[in-house]
Enzyme design. Structure first.
Site, PDB file in Angstrom:
ATOM      1  N   ASP A 119      19.044   9.412   4.764  1.00  0.00           N
ATOM      2  CA  ASP A 119      18.266   8.566   3.856  1.00  0.00           C
ATOM      3  C   ASP A 119      16.981   9.315   3.529  1.00  0.00           C
ATOM      4  O   ASP A 119      16.025   9.311   4.304  1.00  0.00           O
ATOM      5  CB  ASP A 119      17.983   7.216   4.515  1.00  0.00           C
ATOM      6  CG  ASP A 119      17.171   6.302   3.594  1.00  0.00           C
ATOM      7  OD1 ASP A 119      16.718   6.788   2.534  1.00  0.00           O
ATOM      8  OD2 ASP A 119      16.994   5.127   3.939  1.00  0.00           O
ATOM      9  N   TYR A 131      14.209   2.249   8.572  1.00  0.00           N
ATOM     10  CA  TYR A 131      14.369   1.203   7.556  1.00  0.00           C
ATOM     11  C   TYR A 131      15.084   1.825   6.366  1.00  0.00           C
ATOM     12  O   TYR A 131      14.722   2.917   5.912  1.00  0.00           O
ATOM     13  CB  TYR A 131      12.987   0.682   7.141  1.00  0.00           C
ATOM     14  CG  TYR A 131      13.002  -0.322   6.014  1.00  0.00           C
ATOM     15  CD1 TYR A 131      13.391  -1.641   6.230  1.00  0.00           C
ATOM     16  CD2 TYR A 131      12.623   0.048   4.723  1.00  0.00           C
ATOM     17  CE1 TYR A 131      13.387  -2.568   5.191  1.00  0.00           C
ATOM     18  CE2 TYR A 131      12.614  -0.873   3.688  1.00  0.00           C
ATOM     19  CZ  TYR A 131      12.995  -2.182   3.924  1.00  0.00           C
ATOM     20  OH  TYR A 131      12.996  -3.090   2.904  1.00  0.00           O
ATOM     21  N   LYS A 190      12.100   6.758  -4.849  1.00  0.00           N
ATOM     22  CA  LYS A 190      10.668   7.082  -4.871  1.00  0.00           C
ATOM     23  C   LYS A 190      10.343   8.269  -5.793  1.00  0.00           C
ATOM     24  O   LYS A 190      10.266   8.101  -6.990  1.00  0.00           O
ATOM     25  CB  LYS A 190      10.159   7.292  -3.444  1.00  0.00           C
ATOM     26  CG  LYS A 190      10.309   5.992  -2.595  1.00  0.00           C
ATOM     27  CD  LYS A 190       9.523   6.030  -1.325  1.00  0.00           C
ATOM     28  CE  LYS A 190       9.851   4.874  -0.394  1.00  0.00           C
ATOM     29  NZ  LYS A 190       9.185   3.619  -0.656  1.00  0.00           N
TER      30      LYS A 190
HETATM   31  N1  HOZ Z   1      10.041   1.177   1.327  1.00  0.00           N
HETATM   32  C1  HOZ Z   1       8.630   1.240   1.489  1.00  0.00           C
HETATM   33  C2  HOZ Z   1       8.247   1.954   2.707  1.00  0.00           C
HETATM   34  N2  HOZ Z   1       8.403   1.259   3.881  1.00  0.00           N
HETATM   35  C3  HOZ Z   1       7.943  -0.026   1.387  1.00  0.00           C
HETATM   36  C4  HOZ Z   1       8.051  -0.614   0.069  1.00  0.00           C
HETATM   37  C5  HOZ Z   1       8.235  -2.061   0.211  1.00  0.00           C
HETATM   38  O1  HOZ Z   1       8.946  -2.494   1.124  1.00  0.00           O
HETATM   39  O2  HOZ Z   1       7.661  -2.748  -0.619  1.00  0.00           O
END
Ligand code: HOZ
Length: 420
Positions: A239, A144, A267
């Site tokens: 990423d 993702y 993050k």
């Molecule tokens: N990107 C985060 C980890 N999968 C999740 C944060 C979100 O989508 O709110």
């Protein structure tokens, strides 16, 4: 456990906010129950609206490597607040954050700050396309990279959690610019380049996947990606939004010794404030406007509060490199005992329990996990005061604020939860 205030807040929220949440992964849809509303955080703990305390392994989905309300980050924010909240003009601190990132991650020769991981990946693939003059992007099933139109193809995280194979709203033409291949299979990558080599701008990969649960790269996989992309004149894009400053100070690229052409971050580099960054080879990054013809912009990019929090985070980590050994040891202890039928994957302070025999090496094996059993485990842990991500297909994050005592309490809770 009394959660009546959370329940009332959720009833109010669903009337005003789609699904009652501002990001789908928060919704508890796949584990049952409803989201807890959080009143505050302190160190490794979250407190919900009803005053219940939880040991927090979500850490705001990764950023809180030092826990909630770390004093150095709070002090930096107070100093920044005294000066102003946004200028829309350059500041010296932005250069300092860029320098701190480049020093830790040497493949990043130039960097652009943005406001989220999604913005970072969206911008990085645009630059890759602009630089190479090619359109196709290779991604991997279950990875993702934020909610970028063309990357929401066979995506992990909330898409996997909610069982949305391909989101509505993405024009077919955009999705067709993405080739989604199985993770950890170099044969699949060779085949894709064999068929489309001259049209592939970049391979984007989570070097350690966090978004189908934690799935490490097999030995030689990242080096293989490096060799294949180089041979075909495509860019390799790591990423590292999740892994940057998490699996090592220099991210997964330091841990595995691979130098990508482009890297995305987010993050941890925001210290808990909204931030993202993309960077890499100087010749590639010099394509970004106004230096070059690839346009990308942002009103709040380089926001002084986010930059101050991020700088405080990176300075602390640089001054305390022992943090990574401590995290490694505590995470290893936490993941040491799992019952038969459960597989644990861990890299540094990222880990996931899968309810399958395993091994879990890609999306096909990750989705064999018994998600109903995960849901029961999740709820049993919550009742015992341990807050995990409400999805099988996310990583848990240990932070430097978790003490040995927190770890032992979590292990005791997990023993009971597994038995239950
Ligand atoms: N990107 C985060 C980890 N999968 C999740 C944060 C979100 O989508 O709110």
């Amino acid at each position: 456990m009394n959660i009546s205030k959370s329940e009332a807040l959720f009833r109010r929220a669903v009337e005003k906010i789609p699904g009652g949440v501002n990001s789908p992964v928060r919704a508890f849809r796949s584990v049952g129950g409803q989201p807890l509303f959080i009143a505050r955080g302190e160190g490794p703990y979250l407190y919900d609206a009803d005053g219940n305390r939880y040991i927090d392994y979500v850490g705001s989905w990764g950023p809180l490597l030092l826990g909630h309300r770390h004093p150095e980050i709070l002090a930096a924010l107070e100093r920044a607040l005294a000066i102003g909240t946004s200028f829309g003009a350059p500041t010296e601190q932005e250069i300092e954050l860029a320098e701190a990132i480049m020093e830790a991650v040497p493949s990043i020769e130039m960097v652009r700050l943005v406001n989220s991981g999604t913005e970072a990946t969206m911008s990085a693939i645009r630059v890759a396309r602009g630089f190479t003059g090619r359109d196709l992007i290779v991604k991997f099933e279950g990875c993702y990279h934020g909610h970028v139109d063309s990357l929401l193809v066979k995506a992990g995280s909330g898409m996997a959690t909610l069982g949305i194979a391909d989101t509505q709203g993405v024009p077919r033409a955009f999705a067709e610019t993405t080739l989604a291949l199985p993770y950890n299979s170099l044969a699949a990558v060779e085949a894709a380049f064999g068929a489309h080599g001259g049209r592939i701008a970049a391979v984007i990969v989570e070097p350690v996947v966090g978004n189908m649960g934690c799935v490490p790269p097999l030995p030689g996989y990242l080096a293989g990606l490096r060799a294949i992309t180089e041979r075909h004149g495509a860019l390799l894009l790591f990423d590292e939004v999740m892994t940057g400053f998490r699996v090592a100070f220099g991210g997964a690229q330091q841990r595995y010794g691979i130098r990508p052409d482009l890297t995305t971050l987010g993050k941890v580099i925001g210290g808990g404030l909204p931030v993202g960054a993309y960077g890499g080879r100087r010749d590639v990054m010099n394509k970004v406007a106004p230096a070059g013809p690839v346009y990308q912009a942002g009103t709040l990019s380089g926001n002084p509060l986010a930059v101050a929090a991020g700088l405080a985070m990176l300075r602390h980590l640089k001054a305390h490199p022992e943090v990574y050994d401590t995290l490694e040891g505590r995470a290893a202890r936490l993941c040491a005992e799992v019952p038969a039928g459960v597989t644990v994957n861990r890299v540094g302070s990222m880990f996931t329990f899968f309810f399958t025999e395993g091994p879990v090496t890609d999306w096909d094996s990750a989705k064999k996990s018994d998600t109903a059993r995960f849901g029961r485990f999740f709820r049993a842990m919550l009742e015992r005061g341990v807050y995990l991500a409400p999805s099988q297909f996310e990583a848990a994050f240990l932070g430097a604020a978790h003490s040995d005592e927190d770890i032992e309490r979590t292990i005791a809770a997990a023993r009971e939860a597994f038995a239950a």
